[in-house]
Design a protein around this motif. Structure first.
Motif, short mmCIF file in Angstrom:
data_model
loop_
_atom_site.label_atom_id
_atom_site.label_comp_id
_atom_site.label_asym_id
_atom_site.label_seq_id
_atom_site.Cartn_x
_atom_site.Cartn_y
_atom_site.Cartn_z
N VAL B 285 0.86 -1.18 0.00
CA VAL B 285 0.00 0.00 0.00
C VAL B 285 0.89 1.23 0.00
O VAL B 285 1.83 1.31 0.79
N THR B 286 0.60 2.17 -0.86
CA THR B 286 1.36 3.41 -0.81
C THR B 286 0.46 4.56 -1.21
O THR B 286 -0.59 4.38 -1.79
N GLY B 287 0.87 5.73 -0.84
CA GLY B 287 0.22 6.94 -1.32
C GLY B 287 1.13 7.61 -2.32
O GLY B 287 2.33 7.35 -2.35
N THR B 288 0.53 8.43 -3.16
CA THR B 288 1.37 9.18 -4.08
C THR B 288 1.33 10.66 -3.73
O THR B 288 0.33 11.18 -3.27
N PHE B 289 2.44 11.31 -3.95
CA PHE B 289 2.55 12.75 -3.76
C PHE B 289 3.13 13.31 -5.05
O PHE B 289 4.31 13.15 -5.32
N ARG B 290 2.24 13.87 -5.85
CA ARG B 290 2.67 14.37 -7.16
C ARG B 290 3.29 13.23 -7.98
O ARG B 290 2.65 12.18 -8.13
N TYR B 291 4.56 13.36 -8.42
CA TYR B 291 5.12 12.42 -9.41
C TYR B 291 6.59 12.76 -9.60
O TYR B 291 7.05 13.85 -9.22
N ALA B 292 7.31 11.85 -10.15
CA ALA B 292 8.71 12.11 -10.47
C ALA B 292 9.07 11.39 -11.76
O ALA B 292 8.76 10.20 -11.91
N ASN B 293 9.68 12.11 -12.67
CA ASN B 293 10.19 11.52 -13.92
C ASN B 293 9.09 10.87 -14.75
O ASN B 293 9.32 9.85 -15.40
N THR B 294 7.92 11.47 -14.75
CA THR B 294 6.79 10.88 -15.46
C THR B 294 6.56 11.46 -16.85
O THR B 294 5.85 10.85 -17.65
N TRP B 295 7.08 12.64 -17.13
CA TRP B 295 6.71 13.28 -18.40
C TRP B 295 7.07 12.47 -19.64
O TRP B 295 6.26 12.39 -20.58
N PRO B 296 8.25 11.86 -19.69
CA PRO B 296 8.53 11.08 -20.92
C PRO B 296 7.46 10.03 -21.19
O PRO B 296 6.99 9.88 -22.33
N THR B 297 7.06 9.30 -20.16
CA THR B 297 6.01 8.29 -20.36
C THR B 297 4.68 8.95 -20.70
O THR B 297 3.96 8.49 -21.60
N ALA B 298 4.37 10.02 -20.00
CA ALA B 298 3.09 10.70 -20.25
C ALA B 298 3.03 11.20 -21.70
O ALA B 298 2.00 11.08 -22.37
N ILE B 299 4.13 11.75 -22.18
CA ILE B 299 4.16 12.23 -23.56
C ILE B 299 3.97 11.07 -24.53
O ILE B 299 3.21 11.16 -25.50
N ALA B 300 4.64 9.96 -24.25
CA ALA B 300 4.48 8.79 -25.12
C ALA B 300 3.03 8.31 -25.11
O ALA B 300 2.46 7.97 -26.16
N LEU B 301 2.42 8.29 -23.94
CA LEU B 301 1.02 7.82 -23.85
C LEU B 301 0.08 8.77 -24.59
O LEU B 301 -0.81 8.35 -25.32
N ALA B 302 0.27 10.08 -24.36
CA ALA B 302 -0.65 11.05 -24.94
C ALA B 302 -0.43 11.18 -26.45
O ALA B 302 -1.28 11.72 -27.16
N SER B 303 0.70 10.68 -26.93
CA SER B 303 0.92 10.64 -28.37
C SER B 303 0.30 9.39 -28.98
O SER B 303 0.34 9.20 -30.19
N GLY B 304 -0.24 8.53 -28.12
CA GLY B 304 -0.80 7.29 -28.63
C GLY B 304 -2.14 6.96 -28.02
O GLY B 304 -3.17 7.56 -28.36
N GLU B 305 -2.14 6.07 -27.05
CA GLU B 305 -3.37 5.46 -26.58
C GLU B 305 -4.24 6.37 -25.72
O GLU B 305 -5.45 6.14 -25.63
N VAL B 306 -3.64 7.32 -25.04
CA VAL B 306 -4.41 8.08 -24.06
C VAL B 306 -4.99 9.35 -24.69
O VAL B 306 -4.26 10.14 -25.29
#
Lengths: 343, 343, 343, 343
Positions: B285-306
């Motif tokens: 179990v964990t909580g998240t606080f914002r994010y780290a090093n996510t933009w490369p993946t987010a850009i790849a996702l938003a350029s495709g499936e998301v």
């Protein structure tokens, strides 16, 4: 074993508060199993709970059962296809044997096997008896310098090892241990042996806190007098070994950013956890269920830094199992009673 | 930017329920910073919370502040030592800049940096204005095929990416998403894009559940009608995006052995969690606080499936920021309003 | 420092085999930097290599440069925005400062930063001088009980810590260390301190093997007399610290299933590795390049189990740097010479 | 199966270049085993190697043996204690059954079990026959929409899945695959399905490169014409599937900082690897030995993005096994021949 002795004595729980010492046949090892003459068996809180209530959660005593799951002894018989142990090998028993072939077993988390057969968990008999059988892979050889008591107590030590493993305790870790019962004391010692720089132990039992200090705790907190909330200690790791909801919630708040929380103590169905603290510090929280692949580390620890014999406060014979089971309620100085089943 | 334009318009929160659109100087980029002309800014629940209450927990508005932290735009100025971006580069803004040199930063968990400066968190101004400055490393280039709105919404997508990362979602995962607000919807899409075999989404808002279904959820559960407890779905992963205590506790109970729970939704200081279930199944179990090093993946996702543009339900100008901030309370069909600050 | 002393002495490499001790201005700390009075500097094989060849691979001496990158000392000046250190703080210097903002820095592997500025790597000056400046985050506080020599040698110790980290050395590990030079000796000590059950060290230098044994190696192998191939030792981990191709290949073959190999020693551009063995045993093989986030562990180790002062065999003043640099070639008993730059 | 049919036909290797189709008894399932009617068996390079040389390394044919280890079929019999499969269940066979109880098995790396019994590895018979028996845990159910050929080819796909798992291929990865034989082609498809942004495939066989392109490679490199060294492609991951020493060394040099190298192709006892490159970029290099826990992912992939039937270029009956075994040497266009053992 002597070929003629085909029966043995066992302390059998028939119903809550009803232990009967009976003659039973010595079990015969199946293929891959060894027959072990039991030298020492630690008494665990779960034994007491079955003795008092006849159940733990969904696990209900429906037929007479032998208690005891922390055991050490000597190999005195071998089933077919046993290849690891010679007769006379002294062993510590890992008391749960999984199916070995489900997805959890095959991925290395056999403690989560839904078909696990575990000593003293209905309907599987435990070790308060003279002889048991076990799959050879779960009868771990111990050095002859290790006492039978220590061999038995590798089981609770494994609980501590598993907790520290999942908490990623390492060189320099700052660890908070809430609860200084037997599990807290082995968790504390394990953390120190794995390189923790600070290990703070909290409890309300001053005798146990004193023992924690003797065993190396860098600080002890008597939470009967000083709350954890008044401490400024920031932990990397919380090993929650009390099962107490207040200790749990307060302990979690002592853990800093990127810290780990391992919930070892059983504290009921639900517990209130400080959600915002967990989120803002991105704590990793987990519970432990028994252990997996811990014996090699436990043996290494018990051969060195970790003192298991120090935990043994009382020793009983097989006829005194009931006395052992009622001891913790009578005597707050009891830490770890053990039963020596041999006559 | 045109050299002459040295002032800009900004929507400034002076006190709860008091937004004033003012002229302010265009900020000047420090070394390593770029000046960005803001094209689109998503509206987040935290903006609404500051607007209504003037604070979130310990973060208190003590001086006028610009809201908005989900932003995309174009580089129109470069401070000294900027080496990554040319003028005209379209970028998505990662709105928190850490100190870069503390132990959390140096070990790759910069989101836990205690010196983080984050847009629209007092006293740091956000992006409901025409221009902002940002360290070039946190202004992530996006392809020209990506809209400004999508560039802005890479920020909430990053929340979903981080949740899926910490939950170790992968090929074949069975995922339960509780809450189908904007974060739930991006978490759901991310899980699918990362190969999840099943993604079940629960909420009480039927419009959002319908959108979840359109975006690919394999099943939706209207918990206003059917409780999660009646489902037989066994999840590997729970992404808790509702902040609702009942959803949280019931969701955790749907997670099977060795499963992972990520608590994304903010649900107050404490929450009751099913301890015995967590222990017996050894959930992480964990909580998240914002994010780290996510933009490369987010850009790849938003350029495709998301699909991020699908989340945008309303668009506002800078003069309409207050209208945008009050929209969610007025209109349950609102998913993600965006503000376009340019005239 | 005394305000008047604005110049200092430095041992400067002008060309291969040409060290000149010169007066230079005391450097001024930039923002976030501290000025450190250097107490001790270890001499490393790379210093000798630059002295002899004027280059290491692509790193070529093109202008006069100060050698020395293993340094300890005391903070005597503070640039703007320094918040961690007071004047008088004793520190160990981590000699490479990365850009802090590239993808490697932001993911916690700053040692791979392509913009790293590293002491005594052209064109960056090192520490064979009276004063240096360094980003405060890389000047690590040490306890006053630690000698300047040990503070300096935390740098090579970090190489050992990094190797053990990447090799996942832990309680009970069986470790083979090939090469018992300074790095092999600290790697060996680190492995022991992290709980390794067995640490076998091999070399051809019997004096160093003897030192290895004194420092705790459970077995030493003189490969001038007995090949590694004749050993039946099966390692979990190989820490290759010799750079010798034969030791490397033979060492890898001693590693068992699921084992780890860390190639620390520099052995040229290519090396022949036992492919089939690596595949059939699924070894994890990696090389190390400096270290990341190792100082906290190194400080903990050097405050306890690891003896760094024992490695110091010779001490020199700043005027004797050239003598120090030629020592290893002259004296095979030399392990770790240090330079004390203060008059 | 029909109860009367107690014998079956099997293609038996008696000596190099000597296959005899014989009548053999249908095997009887032991406890936990199922009897499987074999529908399709892929032909692998190792089958060809045994056919030509009678051995692979230390594995020597000492008695007649059935080849073939990539098999799919249908459950037609059940031994005692079988609980997972009903008769009629279509399955893909994982052809190696480990001991389940050694330290490697218990820690989830059962592929390293020293007691593994693997189809078509002496003295264990393979699947070029009508019926085989297998532990039920290694007979993986497949959807009825999956062809027998695809069910068989889940085995080579598992090799690709394992390689990608150990290489940590994920969303956005840049992957180089050297060698576009059957393993390279499944590794390539797996990498794409797991989200790789770029997958470059190199080979000298233009037909296979063309197939790689059709199956989704983002770039193909004909190394008969253009060396890998001339490419500017920087990979995060190298999946070496050729076994060619030049491809291996050149491929490794294409991998950037913090990258991963998985050596899948068998290329002899030793191979020269670029040591300095591995060190300076801290590459993680590993070899693979079969696979562990890959079928769930392989089934998910083959039910979606990965096309296995496309690899099947030739189909043979049981009487044509020898023809199949000699096909690759005769026909460079052959990718994956399969054998259909049923009459």
């Amino acid at each position: 074993m002597a070929d003629g002795s085909r029966s043995m004595r066992a302390a059998v729980l028939h119903a809550p508060h009803e232990i009967v010492v009976e003659e039973r046949p010595v079990p015969r090892p199946e293929p891959h199993e060894v027959l072990v003459r039991v030298g020492s068996v630690g008494l665990c809180g779960s034994d007491v709970h079955y003795y008092e209530h006849g159940r733990i959660g969904d696990h209900v005593l429906r037929a007479p059962m032998v208690l005891g799951h922390e055991a050490g002894g000597e190999v005195v018989g071998r089933g077919d296809r046993v290849s690891r142990h010679d007769l006379g090998q002294r062993v510590s028993l890992e008391p749960g044997v999984p199916c070995l072939a489900c997805s959890h077993c095959l991925t290395g988390r056999y403690n989560l096997c839904p078909r696990m057969r575990f000593f003293a968990t209905p309907p599987v008999d435990g070790a308060f008896c003279e002889y048991v059988v076990l799959h050879e892979a779960f009868a771990h050889p111990v050095p002859d310098t290790m006492s039978d008591d220590s061999a038995a107590l590798l089981e609770p030590l494994s609980v501590g090892v598993w907790a520290c493993t999942r908490a990623r305790v390492g060189k320099g870790s700052r660890v908070l241990v809430t609860g200084s019962g037997p599990v807290g004391l082995v968790a504390m010692q394990t953390a120190l042996a794995l390189g923790a720089a600070e290990v703070v132990v909290s409890d309300v039992n001053t005798a146990r806190l004193e023992l924690a200090r003797e065993l190396g705790a860098t600080e002890v907190v008597d939470v009967g007098r000083t709350g954890l909330t008044e401490s400024s200690f920031e932990a990397d790791v919380l090993l929650e070994c009390s099962g107490n909801p207040t200790a749990t919630a307060q302990g979690v708040r002592r853990v800093g950013r990127a810290g780990r929380v391992v919930l070892v103590g059983m504290g009921g169905d639900e517990v209130a956890l400080p959600l915002a603290h967990i989120q803002q510090h991105e704590l990793d929280v987990t519970g432990t269920f028994r252990y997996a692949n811990t014996w090699p580390t436990a043996i290494a620890l018990a051969s060195g830094e970790v003192e298991l014999d120090r935990l043994v406060t009382h020793r009983f014979g097989l006829d005194e199992v009931e006395e052992a089971l009622t001891l913790p309620a009578r005597d707050p100085s009891a830490v770890k009673p053990v039963v020596h089943p041999q006559p």
